[in-house]
Design an enzyme around this catalytic site. Structure first.
Site, short mmCIF file in Angstrom:
data_model
loop_
_atom_site.label_atom_id
_atom_site.label_comp_id
_atom_site.label_asym_id
_atom_site.label_seq_id
_atom_site.Cartn_x
_atom_site.Cartn_y
_atom_site.Cartn_z
N CYS A 30 0.85 -1.19 0.00
CA CYS A 30 0.00 0.00 0.00
C CYS A 30 0.89 1.24 0.00
O CYS A 30 1.81 1.36 0.82
CB CYS A 30 -0.90 -0.01 1.23
SG CYS A 30 -1.93 1.47 1.40
N CYS A 56 0.37 3.12 3.61
CA CYS A 56 0.80 2.59 4.91
C CYS A 56 1.82 1.46 4.83
O CYS A 56 2.24 0.95 5.86
CB CYS A 56 -0.42 2.14 5.71
SG CYS A 56 -1.22 0.66 5.06
N CYS A 111 -7.26 -1.31 1.34
CA CYS A 111 -6.22 -1.76 2.26
C CYS A 111 -6.88 -2.01 3.61
O CYS A 111 -7.58 -1.13 4.14
CB CYS A 111 -5.13 -0.71 2.38
SG CYS A 111 -3.89 -1.11 3.63
N CYS A 150 -5.29 0.67 6.45
CA CYS A 150 -5.58 2.11 6.49
C CYS A 150 -6.89 2.48 5.78
O CYS A 150 -7.30 3.64 5.83
CB CYS A 150 -4.42 2.90 5.88
SG CYS A 150 -4.23 2.71 4.09
N CYS A 179 -8.42 -5.45 -10.08
CA CYS A 179 -8.04 -4.36 -10.96
C CYS A 179 -7.63 -3.18 -10.07
O CYS A 179 -8.48 -2.55 -9.43
CB CYS A 179 -9.23 -4.00 -11.85
SG CYS A 179 -8.86 -2.78 -13.09
#
Length: 162
Positions: free
Chosen positions: A75, A78, A123, A126, A147
């Site tokens: 991510c 984070c 995610c 976060c 995607c």
């Protein structure tokens, strides 16, 4: 009379669905919580648009789309590990695509932003918006296509993973 009744039923349905969705999202607690000002300071404007406002980058603009090196995709907000390179494939859509995520690190949610239900991917640490899941992935594996907006990810080569 039937047209009016049908219209009222549609309006009632849409208003109930969106309020229930918003209430459920407000109850979700993430491990990393920051203010909008903090996110804006830490992310680029493109990352903020995608990760915090559920935006979509233009197709075929991410260098990650054609990155098939061995490593890990994390991510961008984070640094939570989200996808392994071995599960990346070329979907031809112009966005990085994976047939599965790292267990428990990607949350599946529902969004109605374009008028019908889609599976949104976030995610799980976060709450950053990553993209959407579709059922048109490789049939030999999971049949799923995650995607993903490339700007929502950072790539870490295998030789740089701690």
């Amino acid at each position: 009379m039937n047209k009016i009744l049908s219209f009222l039923m549609i309006v009632l349905f849409l208003s109930c669905s969106s309020k229930a969705q918003d209430a459920a999202k407000e109850n979700k607690k993430y491990k990393i919580v920051k203010t909008n000002a903090q996110w804006k300071k830490e992310l680029t404007s493109e990352q903020y648009y995608v990760l915090r406002n559920a935006g979509t980058e233009r197709a075929f603009t991410s260098p990650i789309n054609k990155n098939y090196k061995d490593g890990l995709f994390v991510c961008a907000a984070c640094k939570t590990p989200l996808y392994e390179s071995q599960f990346k494939f070329d979907s031809g859509t112009g966005w990085p695509s994976f047939d599965r995520a790292i267990d428990n690190n990607v949350e599946l949610d529902v969004d109605y932003k374009i008028g019908y239900a889609r599976t949104e991917l976030k995610c799980n640490t976060c709450g950053g918006h990553l993209g959407h899941s579709f059922n048109d992935g490789p049939k030999k594996t999971t049949g799923k296509r995650h995607c993903i907006n490339g700007v929502a990810l950072e790539f870490i080569p295998n030789n740089k993973i701690d």
